[in-house]
Design a protein around this motif. Structure first.
Motif, PDB file in Angstrom:
ATOM      1  N   LYS A 149      38.130  27.686  58.306  1.00 24.32           N
ATOM      2  CA  LYS A 149      37.958  29.132  58.447  1.00 24.32           C
ATOM      3  C   LYS A 149      38.227  29.509  59.899  1.00 24.32           C
ATOM      4  CE  LYS A 149      36.218  32.957  56.365  1.00 24.32           C
ATOM      5  NZ  LYS A 149      36.738  33.522  55.113  1.00 24.32           N
ATOM      6  N   GLU A 152      36.766  35.646  59.956  1.00 23.61           N
ATOM      7  CA  GLU A 152      35.924  36.092  58.849  1.00 23.61           C
ATOM      8  C   GLU A 152      36.339  37.494  58.423  1.00 23.61           C
ATOM      9  OE1 GLU A 152      33.812  35.410  55.998  1.00 23.61           O
ATOM     10  OE2 GLU A 152      33.134  34.051  57.570  1.00 23.61           O
ATOM     11  N   GLU A 154      35.526  38.897  54.504  1.00 23.96           N
ATOM     12  CA  GLU A 154      34.559  39.349  53.489  1.00 23.96           C
ATOM     13  C   GLU A 154      33.627  38.231  53.046  1.00 23.96           C
ATOM     14  OE1 GLU A 154      36.772  41.121  50.350  1.00 23.96           O
ATOM     15  OE2 GLU A 154      37.206  42.948  51.479  1.00 23.96           O
ATOM     16  N   GLN A 156      34.359  35.272  52.147  1.00 18.22           N
ATOM     17  CA  GLN A 156      34.910  34.392  51.128  1.00 18.22           C
ATOM     18  C   GLN A 156      35.311  33.051  51.743  1.00 18.22           C
ATOM     19  OE1 GLN A 156      35.019  35.399  47.848  1.00 18.22           O
ATOM     20  NE2 GLN A 156      33.966  37.213  48.633  1.00 18.22           N
ATOM     21  N   ARG A 157      35.264  32.011  50.944  1.00 14.67           N
ATOM     22  CA  ARG A 157      35.631  30.696  51.448  1.00 14.67           C
ATOM     23  C   ARG A 157      37.151  30.586  51.612  1.00 14.67           C
ATOM     24  NH1 ARG A 157      37.457  27.017  47.619  1.00 14.67           N
ATOM     25  NH2 ARG A 157      37.398  27.766  45.465  1.00 14.67           N
ATOM     26  N   GLN A 159      40.834  29.132  51.219  1.00 11.89           N
ATOM     27  CA  GLN A 159      41.468  28.388  50.132  1.00 11.89           C
ATOM     28  C   GLN A 159      42.924  28.100  50.471  1.00 11.89           C
ATOM     29  OE1 GLN A 159      40.631  29.691  45.992  1.00 11.89           O
ATOM     30  NE2 GLN A 159      39.370  31.284  46.919  1.00 11.89           N
ATOM     31  N   GLU A 176      42.014  33.746  53.153  1.00  6.04           N
ATOM     32  CA  GLU A 176      40.623  33.755  53.618  1.00  6.04           C
ATOM     33  C   GLU A 176      40.420  32.740  54.741  1.00  6.04           C
ATOM     34  OE1 GLU A 176      38.295  35.847  53.112  1.00  6.04           O
ATOM     35  OE2 GLU A 176      39.208  36.990  51.484  1.00  6.04           O
TER      36      GLU A 176
END
Length: 213
Positions: A149, A152, A154, A156-157, A159, A176
């Motif tokens: 990540k 950031e 929302e 969400q993880r 992917q 994300e």
């Protein structure tokens, strides 16, 4: 048709040795030109750390252009709408089947538009989420949890999903995560050095995976 496909393949292979990468210019109104320093910075990082000899001059190529076959790796990004017409679909499909690779990095907001276009690209295939054990997360720097990540949005993880053809990963879609933001020059987003390094290391993993497979 087979002869045409062979000539396309031959044209692509003959240009692999230039090792110039490109940004994909697409229609639909999305900002394909976002993150202008991202790919040049990633190339420099890869040349310095994993021994690549990529051209630091990044090209821009349109989806329907035959010039697409000159580039072994094409990067696509943006925030908004994406539209592929029939000529775009045919050209991009031939490029991927001929040995090309497309990395799509959602800069936030691209996913819902992109998904419907990818269905047109390969109606019989679907995006498959890559497990953390996939070589792309372990080939240079190990990412035991998979895609890192970077920014950031929302909650969400992150992917990473792929499209495969005959066992070969031809398209990688990262979302994300915002890898491209992490590749940008430090003053653009003011990310801490450790965050930028994480993004660049993951980018180096992608480049190394593409060029040795």
């Amino acid at each position: 048709m087979k002869k045409i496909f062979f000539l396309i393949t031959l044209f692509f292979v003959s240009n692999l040795f230039a090792q110039q990468l490109a940004v994909l210019k697409y229609n639909g109104g999305g900002d394909w030109y976002s993150n202008p320093t991202a790919l040049p910075n990633l190339i420099t990082y890869c040349n310095d750390t994993i021994g690549t000899q990529l051209d630091t001059d990044v090209a821009t190529v349109e989806v329907s252009s035959i010039d697409i076959f000159q580039y072994p790796f094409i990067h696509m990004t943006g925030h908004g709408n994406v539209v592929f017409n029939d000529a775009d679909i045919e050209n991009l499909r031939n490029y991927l089947l001929s040995g090309g690779f497309l990395h799509i990095d959602d800069n936030y907001g691209m996913e819902p538009y992109l998904n419907k276009e990818l269905i047109k690209l390969f109606p019989q295939k679907e995006l498959i989420e890559l497990p953390a054990t996939h070589p792309i997360f372990n080939i240079y720097t190990k990412f035991p949890k998979g895609l890192p990540k970077i920014h950031e949005h929302e909650g969400q993880r992150p992917q990473a999903k792929g499209l495969f053809h005959e066992g070969r990963l031809v398209l990688l879609f990262t979302f994300e995560s915002d890898l491209g933001d992490g590749w940008e020059s430090p003053e653009v987003h003011n990310d801490p050095p450790e965050v930028r390094k994480k993004a660049l290391d993951m980018g180096a993993n992608i480049i190394k995976y593409v060029f040795i497979n």
